[in-house]
Design a protein around this motif. Structure first.
Motif, short mmCIF file in Angstrom:
data_model
loop_
_atom_site.label_atom_id
_atom_site.label_comp_id
_atom_site.label_asym_id
_atom_site.label_seq_id
_atom_site.Cartn_x
_atom_site.Cartn_y
_atom_site.Cartn_z
N SER A 82 1.26 -1.09 0.05
CA SER A 82 0.09 -0.30 0.45
C SER A 82 0.76 0.86 0.03
O SER A 82 0.55 1.88 -0.76
N ALA A 83 1.67 1.17 0.66
CA ALA A 83 2.76 2.52 0.88
C ALA A 83 3.41 2.71 -0.12
O ALA A 83 3.19 4.16 -0.65
N ALA A 84 3.84 2.00 -1.47
CA ALA A 84 4.47 2.35 -2.22
C ALA A 84 3.48 3.01 -3.39
O ALA A 84 4.07 3.38 -4.36
N LEU A 85 2.13 2.05 -3.31
CA LEU A 85 1.74 2.88 -4.31
C LEU A 85 1.09 4.46 -4.02
O LEU A 85 0.34 4.75 -4.65
N LEU A 86 0.58 4.78 -2.91
CA LEU A 86 1.12 5.90 -1.97
C LEU A 86 1.68 7.40 -3.01
O LEU A 86 1.42 7.99 -3.05
#
Length: 366
Positions: A82-86
């Motif tokens: 998720s963090a990478a997508l954000l």
């Protein structure tokens, strides 16, 4: 005597349904916005990599001017990507930024702790909240702002669930029913609760209340905010059904996760306005007496059951038509069975199972 009580409760429930139906037909007043205030959107997520692409795409499609818009994406110690997508989204959109939280560093447990950090880092005059498993319409911001009269501090819109299969359909009806009743209650100045994935409020109002830090830990942070606004301020709350501000989300995938969600809601809204408590009591008792009546007078039980079925259909019908969810109509009988399930299960949960599970976090309801 028991048959009379069953019929009276079913009749009272029907009268309230008719009243709700009439109130829902009263339009909310709107205004033409002249200025373009600054807006901060807060999206808190944990392990939402599956849902984030659709959510972020909808945020990118908002028609509000980017120089008046701030998108704050809070990663709540996700263990997936998720963090990478954000960060990838923020890298492509200069008006977006990411806040990463360590699980043991939050000031409050649950979603409230993540939203708290997001609002603390915001600079907009108005705060908009949605979830990572939701998609928002392109006109989301301007539609909500049209309801912010000078005396209005908080505005909410409907959230619809998209999914196939019996479980998804009855959840869709459940949300539509709950939001219809809550919208009608707010129309008469008695706001009960709302879904926190489609809310907007004045930042000044939030600051006056002291924010989530002052409100303290909550099982249902959106309810706590609405309850505080209703009880502690003179600001008006508008919970409307404008189709141009409808947010779409996903239903729970199985009965276990659905049970945990409903238990969290039930335990979290205990301080609800007395009107809400009476509505819950009437809804539960009218159905339980029908079950009891089935053992001594099936005509009374059947007649009362049909009366309640028609009453619920009446409540649902207006927003089913307004929001174009006609495909849900055949599932209303199944929704009644679903409703009965929670009427029987939730009282037991209050006594036997007071552990709340949210995104792998466990805490007890006081």
């Amino acid at each position: 005597m028991a048959a009379v009580v069953t019929l009276i409760l079913a009749g009272c429930y029907s009268l309230l349904a008719l009243l709700c139906f009439r109130i829902l037909h009263r339009p909310w007043p709107k205004r033409n916005a002249v200025n373009k205030p600054t807006i901060s959107i807060i999206v808190a997520c944990r392990n939402e990599a599956e849902n984030l692409p659709a959510c972020l795409a909808s945020l990118a499609g908002l028609t509000w001017p980017h120089d008046r818009l701030q998108i704050i994406l809070v990663d709540d110690a996700s263990r997936d990507h998720s963090a990478a997508l954000l960060h990838e989204f923020a890298g492509r959109h200069s008006h977006a930024r990411v806040i990463e939280l360590a699980r043991d560093k939050k000031a409050l447990p649950g979603k409230a702790g993540a939203v708290l950090e997001g609002v603390a880092g915001s600079s907009g005059e108005f705060i908009f909240l949605t979830d990572a498993d939701c998609t928002v319409p392109s006109t989301w911001i301007e539609t909500h702002l049209a309801y912010f009269h000078d005396n209005v501090g908080l505005v909410g819109g409907f959230t619809l669930l998209d999914g196939r299969g019996w479980l998804a359909q009855v959840q869709s009806l459940d949300w539509l029913f709950l939001l219809s009743v809550a919208s009608a209650a707010s129309r008469i100045g008695r706001p009960l609760s709302w879904m926190g994935n489609n809310l907007a409020f004045r930042k000044s109002l939030y600051d006056t209340l002291g924010g989530y830090r002052r409100l303290g830990p909550s099982l249902v942070e959106d309810f706590s905010l609405i309850n505080a606004v209703a009880k502690q301020t003179q600001w008006r709350i508008i919970l409307h059904n404008d189709s141009a501000a409808v947010v779409h989300s996903r239903p729970e995938k199985n009965m276990r996760s659905l049970y945990e969600q409903r238990k969290r809601w039930a335990l979290g809204v205990r301080p609800v306005h007395p009107l809400g408590k009476w509505l819950i009591l009437l809804s539960g008792c009218s159905r339980l007496t029908i079950l009891a009546a089935a053992f001594y007078s099936w005509p009374v039980a059947l007649g009362s059951l049909l009366t309640i079925l028609l009453a619920d259909t009446l409540i649902l019908s207006y927003n089913m038509q307004r929001l174009q969810r006609h495909e849900l109509l055949p599932h209303i009988p199944g929704f009644e069975g679903y409703f009965y399930l929670w009427v029987l299960v939730m009282p037991l949960a209050f006594v036997l199972d007071r552990t709340i599970i949210w995104k792998e976090e466990r805490y007890s309801a006081s």
